[in-house]
Design a protein around this motif. Structure first.
Motif, PDB file in Angstrom:
ATOM      1  N   SER A  15       0.750  -1.116  -0.009  1.00 11.65           N
ATOM      2  CA  SER A  15       0.180   0.198   0.139  1.00 11.65           C
ATOM      3  C   SER A  15       0.876   1.223  -0.094  1.00 11.65           C
ATOM      4  CB  SER A  15      -0.924  -0.050   1.082  1.00 11.65           C
ATOM      5  OG  SER A  15      -1.541  -1.047   1.376  1.00 11.65           O
ATOM      6  N   GLY A  16       0.418   2.282  -0.215  1.00 13.01           N
ATOM      7  CA  GLY A  16       1.240   3.502   0.086  1.00 13.01           C
ATOM      8  C   GLY A  16       0.990   4.501  -0.767  1.00 13.01           C
ATOM      9  N   ALA A  17       0.234   4.243  -1.972  1.00 11.28           N
ATOM     10  CA  ALA A  17       0.439   4.968  -3.090  1.00 11.28           C
ATOM     11  C   ALA A  17      -0.606   6.153  -2.988  1.00 11.28           C
ATOM     12  CB  ALA A  17      -0.444   4.334  -4.383  1.00 11.28           C
ATOM     13  N   ILE A  18      -1.802   6.032  -2.315  1.00  5.62           N
ATOM     14  CA  ILE A  18      -2.680   7.214  -2.201  1.00  5.62           C
ATOM     15  C   ILE A  18      -1.861   8.254  -1.233  1.00  5.62           C
ATOM     16  CG2 ILE A  18      -4.652   8.095  -1.151  1.00  5.62           C
ATOM     17  CD1 ILE A  18      -6.009   5.369  -2.107  1.00  5.62           C
ATOM     18  N   ASN A  60      -0.316  -3.888  -6.243  1.00 11.04           N
ATOM     19  CA  ASN A  60      -1.165  -2.804  -5.183  1.00 11.04           C
ATOM     20  C   ASN A  60      -2.404  -2.763  -5.956  1.00 11.04           C
ATOM     21  OD1 ASN A  60      -2.397  -1.103  -3.844  1.00 11.04           O
ATOM     22  ND2 ASN A  60      -0.775   0.554  -4.266  1.00 11.04           N
ATOM     23  N   ASP A 109      -5.771   1.391  -7.916  1.00  8.51           N
ATOM     24  CA  ASP A 109      -6.755   2.334  -7.465  1.00  8.51           C
ATOM     25  C   ASP A 109      -7.409   3.411  -8.364  1.00  8.51           C
ATOM     26  OD1 ASP A 109      -6.592   1.789  -4.539  1.00  8.51           O
ATOM     27  OD2 ASP A 109      -4.499   2.173  -4.779  1.00  8.51           O
ATOM     28  N   ASP A 112      -9.441  -3.122   0.584  1.00  9.34           N
ATOM     29  CA  ASP A 112      -8.246  -2.952   1.381  1.00  9.34           C
ATOM     30  C   ASP A 112      -7.237  -3.668   0.880  1.00  9.34           C
ATOM     31  OD1 ASP A 112      -7.877  -4.908   3.371  1.00  9.34           O
ATOM     32  OD2 ASP A 112      -9.934  -4.412   3.428  1.00  9.34           O
ATOM     33  N   ASN A 113      -6.153  -3.363   0.920  1.00  4.30           N
ATOM     34  CA  ASN A 113      -4.881  -4.297   0.805  1.00  4.30           C
ATOM     35  C   ASN A 113      -4.801  -5.470   1.486  1.00  4.30           C
ATOM     36  OD1 ASN A 113      -4.252  -2.999  -1.922  1.00  4.30           O
ATOM     37  ND2 ASN A 113      -2.281  -2.230  -1.325  1.00  4.30           N
ATOM     38  N   ARG A 169      -6.366   2.084   5.378  1.00  3.11           N
ATOM     39  CA  ARG A 169      -7.964   1.707   5.519  1.00  3.11           C
ATOM     40  C   ARG A 169      -8.408   0.646   6.139  1.00  3.11           C
ATOM     41  NH1 ARG A 169      -9.732   1.663   0.099  1.00  3.11           N
ATOM     42  NH2 ARG A 169      -7.812   1.834  -0.494  1.00  3.11           N
TER      43      ARG A 169
HETATM   44  N1  GLU Z   1      -4.103   0.513  -2.382  1.00  2.00           N
HETATM   45  C1  GLU Z   1      -4.091   1.766  -1.371  1.00  2.00           C
HETATM   46  C2  GLU Z   1      -2.737   2.724  -1.635  1.00  2.00           C
HETATM   47  O1  GLU Z   1      -1.954   2.075  -2.398  1.00  2.00           O
HETATM   48  C3  GLU Z   1      -4.146   1.264   0.091  1.00  2.00           C
HETATM   49  C4  GLU Z   1      -5.098   0.462   0.655  1.00  2.00           C
HETATM   50  C5  GLU Z   1      -4.838   0.115   2.059  1.00  2.00           C
HETATM   51  O2  GLU Z   1      -4.332   0.970   2.748  1.00  2.00           O
HETATM   52  O3  GLU Z   1      -5.335  -1.012   2.408  1.00  2.00           O
HETATM   53  O4  GLU Z   1      -2.605   3.662  -1.229  1.00  2.00           O
END
Ligand code: GLU
Length: 374
Positions: free
Chosen positions: A55-58, A139, A142, A153-154, A216
């Motif tokens: 995760s971490g993209a957002i 990932n 999104d 969620d991831n 999340r």
């Molecule tokens: N796919 C989202 C991201 O990379 C995160 C989802 C999550 O935190 O579970 O930001």
């Protein structure tokens, strides 16, 4: 028992939570990413097979776009994910390169794993990457996902990936030590649960709601992911990714977090895959004796019990087994092609040897590669 599993497991899906790799005000945690990739790279060099779900993209995107809060509207969140994902992968690429490891980016939506064809496609690609000793970093897509097709969620995504790649273990790295008997923020003397043999209602109730906005998920989604992975025979280990070497120590047999055992063995897992995922390329009709041997006595399928062969298939292909009335009752992976089976059906082992010159396999379908279907 679970210590032994940890020391011997080979294929591991490692889920890395948002809060470990980025924060919305500070951007990517390059030091942490550097440390984690170094540790993971060492495991890969020790012959473990790794698949990462990160995760971490957002969050990285929020920081890069200098947004002040976590976006509530979907398009802005998706835009942040698009910006952040390339940033995130750049960080992984750079860090893994230092230890000579190669990575690949895979972005998935739920739909990609929904249908059997797409599921198998994704499985083939991931298996190939693993064979090439490339570390896939997955990932959720999104940017394209809209609510109905989100994994949610991831953690859930990682649970699915563990099944997809037939993993031996799912590791969830987050900023918590594991599952506690009570919320440690409220009750600092709450005890950590190191082993969960079965995910019961009580265990599910112990999981409080998410505490950070960065991810999340929260304990609830982690336990759901462990439950899902467990259904496919994959155990889950929840570890604190902020603790240096937590994973390496766990794989040495000294886990610090919470281990969720899975009921079924990987053999059962494989059988589920044979029974529910593989699409048969042909059909083998068996006599009553063979049907009884397979169904009642748990035996492998021998050529002597085969009455008819339908369709064209190669050795290694999935086939269905039917009674002489044409009722399908099992699926399996055949050791012989349809052409070879035409020649050896109904024959005894010694005759087969004469006919084919050699007896490569005693069984047409080995018991381990055979699953009875409902
Ligand atoms: N796919 C989202 C991201 O990379 C995160 C989802 C999550 O935190 O579970 O930001």
């Amino acid at each position: 028992m679970h210590q032994q599993l940890l020391t011997t497991c080979k294929r591991i899906v490692v889920k890395i939570g948002s809060s470990l790799v980025a924060s919305s005000d500070g951007g990517l945690h390059l030091d942490r990413i550097g440390r984690l990739t170094k540790e993971l790279g060492e495991l890969q060099s020790q012959n473990r097979e790794l698949v990462i779900v990160s995760s971490g993209a957002i969050v990285a995107g929020i920081s890069h776009l200098a947004l002040t809060t976590y976006p509530q509207d979907l398009p802005l969140r998706q835009a942040a994910a698009a910006v952040g994902q390339s940033h995130l992968l750049w960080a992984y690429e750079t860090a893994f390169k230092r230890s000579g490891h190669r990575i690949a980016q895979i972005l998935l939506t739920h739909q990609d794993l929904g249908g059997r064809r797409r599921f198998l496609n994704a499985r083939h690609t991931l298996t190939k990457l693993i064979q090439l000793q490339v570390i896939p970093i997955i990932n959720e897509n999104d940017t394209l996902s809209i609510d109905e097709i989100r994994f949610g969620d991831n953690d859930a995504l990682a649970g699915q990936i563990a099944h997809l790649v037939d993993a031996d273990l799912l590791v969830i790295l987050s900023d918590v030590n594991g599952l506690y008997e009570a919320d440690p923020h409220i009750n600092p003397s709450a005890k950590l649960i190191s082993l969960v043999p079965t995910i019961t209602k009580r265990i599910e109730n112990l999981a409080g709601a998410s505490r950070t906005q960065a991810s999340r998920g929260g304990m609830v989604t982690k336990i759901q992911a462990a439950k899902q992975a467990g259904r496919f025979g994959v155990p889950t280990l929840l570890l604190n990714g902020e603790t240096p070497n937590a994973l390496a120590e766990a794989l040495d047999g000294n886990p610090s977090g919470t281990f969720f055992a899975s009921k079924q063995s990987s053999l059962t897992n494989r059988k589920q895959w044979i029974a529910f995922t593989l699409r048969p390329k042909g059909e083998i009709m068996l006599d009553e004796g063979a049907v009884a041997a397979l169904v009642l006595r748990g035996k492998s399928l021998l050529a002597s019990g085969i009455l008819e062969v339908k369709g064209r298939f190669l050795n290694g292909d999935p086939v269905s087994c039917t009674t002489k009335e044409g009722i399908m009752f099992a699926k399996g992976i055949t050791n012989y092609s349809s052409e070879a089976l035409e020649r050896i059906k109904g024959k005894q082992t010694t005759e087969i040897q004469e006919l084919l010159g050699a007896l490569e396999y005693e069984e047409v379908i080995h018991r381990d590669n055979l699953a009875l279907t409902p």
